[in-house]
Scaffold this active site. Structure first.
Site, PDB file in Angstrom:
ATOM      1  N   GLY A  62     103.546  47.063  43.961  1.00  0.00           N
ATOM      2  CA  GLY A  62     103.850  48.329  44.618  1.00  0.00           C
ATOM      3  C   GLY A  62     102.585  49.100  44.936  1.00  0.00           C
ATOM      4  N   ALA A  63     101.663  49.092  43.950  1.00  0.00           N
ATOM      5  CA  ALA A  63     100.371  49.761  44.117  1.00  0.00           C
ATOM      6  C   ALA A  63      99.447  49.252  43.026  1.00  0.00           C
ATOM      7  CB  ALA A  63     100.528  51.279  44.035  1.00  0.00           C
ATOM      8  N   MET A  64      98.153  49.521  43.178  1.00  0.00           N
ATOM      9  CA  MET A  64      97.159  49.079  42.194  1.00  0.00           C
ATOM     10  C   MET A  64      96.105  50.149  42.024  1.00  0.00           C
ATOM     11  SD  MET A  64      95.974  46.973  40.055  1.00  0.00           S
ATOM     12  CE  MET A  64      94.446  47.260  39.148  1.00  0.00           C
ATOM     13  N   HIS A 120     101.694  57.974  39.395  1.00  0.00           N
ATOM     14  CA  HIS A 120     101.515  56.850  38.458  1.00  0.00           C
ATOM     15  C   HIS A 120     100.097  56.284  38.585  1.00  0.00           C
ATOM     16  CE1 HIS A 120     103.149  53.174  36.321  1.00  0.00           C
ATOM     17  NE2 HIS A 120     102.028  52.689  36.848  1.00  0.00           N
ATOM     18  N   GLU A 121      99.669  55.996  39.814  1.00  0.00           N
ATOM     19  CA  GLU A 121      98.360  55.385  40.007  1.00  0.00           C
ATOM     20  C   GLU A 121      97.230  56.354  39.653  1.00  0.00           C
ATOM     21  OE1 GLU A 121      98.391  52.244  40.373  1.00  0.00           O
ATOM     22  OE2 GLU A 121     100.557  52.249  40.735  1.00  0.00           O
ATOM     23  N   GLU A 177      93.745  42.598  39.453  1.00  0.00           N
ATOM     24  CA  GLU A 177      94.581  42.608  38.250  1.00  0.00           C
ATOM     25  C   GLU A 177      95.619  41.487  38.360  1.00  0.00           C
ATOM     26  OE1 GLU A 177      96.771  45.932  35.481  1.00  0.00           O
ATOM     27  OE2 GLU A 177      97.428  45.768  37.556  1.00  0.00           O
ATOM     28  N   GLU A 217     100.437  51.085  31.279  1.00  0.00           N
ATOM     29  CA  GLU A 217     101.615  51.219  32.138  1.00  0.00           C
ATOM     30  C   GLU A 217     102.673  52.156  31.585  1.00  0.00           C
ATOM     31  OE1 GLU A 217     101.372  50.356  34.995  1.00  0.00           O
ATOM     32  OE2 GLU A 217      99.859  48.775  35.018  1.00  0.00           O
ATOM     33  N   ASN A 223      92.987  50.497  41.244  1.00  0.00           N
ATOM     34  CA  ASN A 223      91.533  50.298  41.331  1.00  0.00           C
ATOM     35  C   ASN A 223      90.814  51.646  41.274  1.00  0.00           C
ATOM     36  OD1 ASN A 223      92.111  47.453  42.185  1.00  0.00           O
ATOM     37  ND2 ASN A 223      92.773  48.493  44.049  1.00  0.00           N
ATOM     38  N   HIS A 260      96.647  56.492  36.003  1.00  0.00           N
ATOM     39  CA  HIS A 260      95.843  55.344  35.570  1.00  0.00           C
ATOM     40  C   HIS A 260      94.340  55.622  35.630  1.00  0.00           C
ATOM     41  CE1 HIS A 260      98.525  52.112  34.651  1.00  0.00           C
ATOM     42  NE2 HIS A 260      99.093  52.069  35.850  1.00  0.00           N
TER      43      HIS A 260
END
Length: 832
Positions: free
Chosen positions: A256-258, A292-293, A122, A315, A260, A296
């Site tokens: 911070g994080a992703m 949060h992740e 991303e 987001e 995937n 997503h």
């Protein structure tokens, strides 16, 4: 600027077969990708950046290829026509230390240097690893095969299908992914440890970390992740769609994080919680990031925005849903109060500057994509607007709408109208009429309230263009005789007593006239206003002072109304208010001493109650509050407080210090030490420890330094990745430029090292941190002129244009505020 070309309109892929042979020691990879898709023309366009293409074949025919603008290549052969085709591309590329595409992560275990290989695609970095249509709407399935060295753990989005040794190489083939966007593809491999558990829906959850981390630090995240997936399964009415959920702590990670899909990656500090060293605030931050992740996995992965202009669909919702989930799972945390004290405050402060982006913003150049991820706007403001919408339609209708949205649009792409229509259908209300102006326009209103009624106008801090914008404002008010929605410039109605935005969910501020404000302060003093209202009023007064609506000196008597405050979230903002006054007294010994005395007197009663040490079974709110209170006492330079901080400090057993107080104690010792021995020992400990939280605390302490030689040392080591990882440079820089003793040196360092910053961060989302953070620390007119001289010639850099303009506005407004209000603030403090 013309709109960026959308390749999906020329070639729409449906399936990829990707095979990569990765040579980690040589920092190289080679691969083959087969793409099944439909072309609209007599050629095929795909994205490829910094790759060497060696062969292209279309439907078995050897094809020619040529580079084009915007990281594109064109593949064609005589006779190729529009329709379905399979294009096979052979290529090779390089693994670099920039933390996007495919890159190494460095760590040490048993005094041996080791590495992981990880990916970060991303927003548009998949094209750096394999040719693809690198756009969110170009959803496809992926079959991925990785060839690596042996004796490593290899992770991907899906479970491993087959794995075998071929010679001295390990070949790992993963199960086919669901239909997904290219930016969500990911893999990680190396020496890893894990803990595992199952959700109620039989999803396998794994927490992964390097061997350098203590195994006990993985358990907190595992418990949270399992419970959050179970919560979202029920709340969304659509089950988590993959068989496993991996969470990997990476030693080097820019974001911070992703999220995937099925393989979420994190900074170590955002996932790992060592029960012996992690603070309550650290654990809550981990909980918020995990939620949060995982949100997503639905918002963004299952249903994805069509284009980056609607990034907020990912987001904003993920931010809001993380707080909602954690608040439900841990009601004792009062988690929304943390949102009010941090996200709401951040959003209102950033969104008041003319030139700020709206939540939904057009993208006209590939380099603009990275500029969209403004945490104050797309994350915090967007989340606040979703809270406002939830309160407006009600919890039941909101939840019903989301379940319908995920069911209807699973594995598809959407625009904002799809979400508005789903919520309108569930609630029976005109959602586009309410939300369009809030999402599509920058800024927010201030509502002026007096005995004759209401008046709204756009609120600004600093110079701004004329605005006649009017918003539909859900007032959420007392008295109830006021309308639900205030959508006109004025409203004539007698008002004897009022409080607007009671829930704190509205994205606006209120300016009460003096009689109404006095009545509200009386209610605060007698305890009849809740913590949300107390925090909100204080933040509004800070903003009104910044916006030249009231005088900054009015903040001083306002603080007196809060002397009996007990809520930890409100005390955070009391501390911020003291911080707001610091810029007016810098360089004036008498008024600075008076401000320090004020801070100490405000905190004294709570300090006497809480002391330095917790008591058995004390509420976590008190444990967290203790740090804020002692922070104010340290700022007051109370001799007993400084003496106690020094007595508790021992660099050899720093990890055993109370984690809530550790950064404060380190800062106090660094700032008040008799020599630099402690400073040097802390630098060495920062270099050697594997604890990300301890590194963070040492950074906070070291960057409090006063001595010029210590500040020079810190600036020197910021470019040494064995001491300060690239992902952490921005943190060190912002701490130093906001330190009055280091400000000039940090600013000069940034100018002197700009070429290095461009080379290391130029392609990363963190690139604009440097003009942004510089603007947050500069306070004088000469510094303003120097900022302009340095950055205005760089406005042609697409990724920096907006943040430079906003930086100039931010510094201008700060300098003018100091010049305008400085004398009255200093006088009010000295004569208090």
């Amino acid at each position: 600027m013309p709109a960026v070309r959308r390749l999906i309109t020329t070639f729409n892929p449906s399936h990829y077969e990707l095979s990569l042979d990765i040579d980690r020691p040589k920092r190289m990879f080679k691969g083959t990708v087969s793409i099944d898709g439909v072309s609209s023309y007599d050629h095929i366009r795909v994205h490829a950046k910094d790759l060497v293409i060696t062969k292209t074949i279309v439907d078995g025919h050897l094809a020619s290829f040529a580079p084009d603008e915007n990281d594109e290549i064109i593949v064609r052969y005589d006779g190729l026509k529009a329709g379905r085709h399979v294009v096979v591309i052979e290529f090779n590329g390089r693994i670099t230390d920039q933390m996007h595409g495919m890159y190494p992560c460095y760590f040490s275990h048993d005094d041996k240097p080791k590495e992981l290989i990880a990916t970060q695609f991303e927003s548009h970095h998949a094209r750096e690893v394999f040719p693809c249509v690198d756009e969110p709407e170009a959803k496809a399935t992926f079959d991925v095969t990785l060839t690596t060295e042996q004796d490593v753990t290899v992770l991907g989005n899906m479970p491993v299908k087959t794995q075998s040794n071929e010679g001295d190489r390990l070949v790992t083939k993963f199960e086919k992914t669901p239909k997904m966007s290219s930016y969500l593809l990911a893999w990680v491999y190396g020496e890893l440890q894990s803990v595992s558990a199952q959700t109620k829906g039989d999803v396998t959850v794994n927490i992964w970390a390097t061997s350098a981390q203590p195994a006990r630090s993985l358990n907190y995240a595992l418990d949270l992740a399992v419970r959050v997936i179970d919560f979202f399964d029920e709340y969304f009415g659509v089950k988590y769609p993959l068989p496993k959920s991996d969470h990997v702590a990476l030693p080097d990670f820019s974001s911070g994080a992703m999220e995937n899909w099925g393989l979420i990656t994190y900074r170590e500090v955002a996932l790992l919680a060592d029960p012996e060293t992690t603070s309550i605030a650290g654990k809550r931050r981990i909980a918020e990031v995990i939620a949060h992740e995982l949100s997503h996995q639905w918002f963004g992965n299952l249903v994805t925005m069509k284009w980056w202009n609607n990034l907020w669909l990912n987001e904003s919702f993920a931010t809001m849903m993380a707080y909602l989930a954690i608040d439900k799972l841990h009601p004792e945390w009062d988690f929304w109060s943390e949102f009010n004290a941090y996200d709401t405050v951040m959003a209102l402060r950033r969104d008041a500057i003319d030139g700020v982006q709206p939540v939904q913003v057009e993208v006209n150049h590939p380099d603009e994509i990275s500029t969209l991820f403004d945490p104050a706007i797309v994350y915090a403001k967007g989340a606040q607007l979703m809270r406002m919408l939830q309160r407006y339609v009600g919890d039941e209708a909101f939840q019903k709408a989301l379940a319908g949205y995920f069911t209807r649009f699973a594995y598809q792409n959407t625009e904002e109208t799809d979400l508005w229509n789903s919520i309108a259908e569930a609630s029976g209300k005109d959602i586009p009429g309410l939300m369009t102006s809030w999402i599509s326009r920058p800024g927010y209103p201030v509502v002026h309230v007096d005995e004759s009624g209401l008046r709204q106008e756009q609120f600004f801090v600093g110079h701004h263009a004329q605005s006649d914008r009017v918003w539909p404002i859900p007032l959420d008010s007392e008295p109830s005789s006021l309308p639900d929605i205030f959508d006109t410039p004025t409203l004539a109605q007698p008002i004897a007593k009022a409080r607007l935005n009671k829930s704190g969910s509205g994205h606006f501020i209120t300016h009460y006239d003096p009689p109404l404000l006095a009545g509200l302060l009386d209610s605060i003093k007698d305890g009849s206003v809740d913590a949300t209202g107390r925090l909100q009023l204080l933040n509004e007064q800070i903003l009104l002072a910044r916006g030249n609506v009231i005088e900054s000196a009015a903040l001083i008597p306002l603080l007196e109304a809060y002397k009996d405050e007990t809520a930890e979230s409100v005390w955070d903002l009391i501390g911020s208010t003291v911080g707001e006054l610091k810029k007016f007294v810098e360089g004036d010994d008498a008024s600075e001493a008076a401000l320090k005395n004020l801070a100490g007197s405000l905190a004294r009663a709570q300090y006497n109650r809480l002391g330095w040490d917790g008591v058995q079974d004390e509420p976590e709110t008190d444990t967290k509050l203790r740090a804020t209170i002692i922070g104010l006492m340290v700022y007051s330079e109370d001799a007993d407080i400084i003496r106690e901080a020094k007595a508790r400090f021992d660099v050899k057993s720093l990890s055993s210090l109370n984690p809530e107080l550790r950064p404060l104690i380190i800062s106090a010792v660094v700032r008040h030490a008799d020599n630099s021995d402690t400073f040097s020992a802390l630098v060495e400990l920062h270099k050697s420890t594997s604890s990300a939280e301890l590194k963070q605390d040492i950074c906070a302490g070291l960057t409090s330094a006063k001595r010029p030689e210590e500040i020079a040392k810190l600036l020197e080591i910021m470019k040494q990745p064995t001491i300060v990882r690239s992902q952490d440079v921005a943190r060190w820089f912002v701490y130093l430029i906001r330190n009055r003793y280091a400000r000039e040196s940090a600013w000069q360092w940034m100018k002197d090292n700009w070429s290095w910053i461009v080379s290391v961060f130029g392609g990363d989302k963190s690139f604009d941190d440097y003009p942004r953070y510089s603007a947050s620390g500069l306070v004088t007119r000469p510094q303003l002129e120097d900022y302009k001289a340095f950055f205005l010639p760089k406005k042609d850099i697409v990724a920096l244009a907006r943040v430079i303009s906003m930086g100039i506005s931010e510094i201008e407004s700060r300098v003018e505020l100091i010049e305008r209000d400085g004398p009255s603030v200093r006088s009010a403090l000295v004569n208090k």
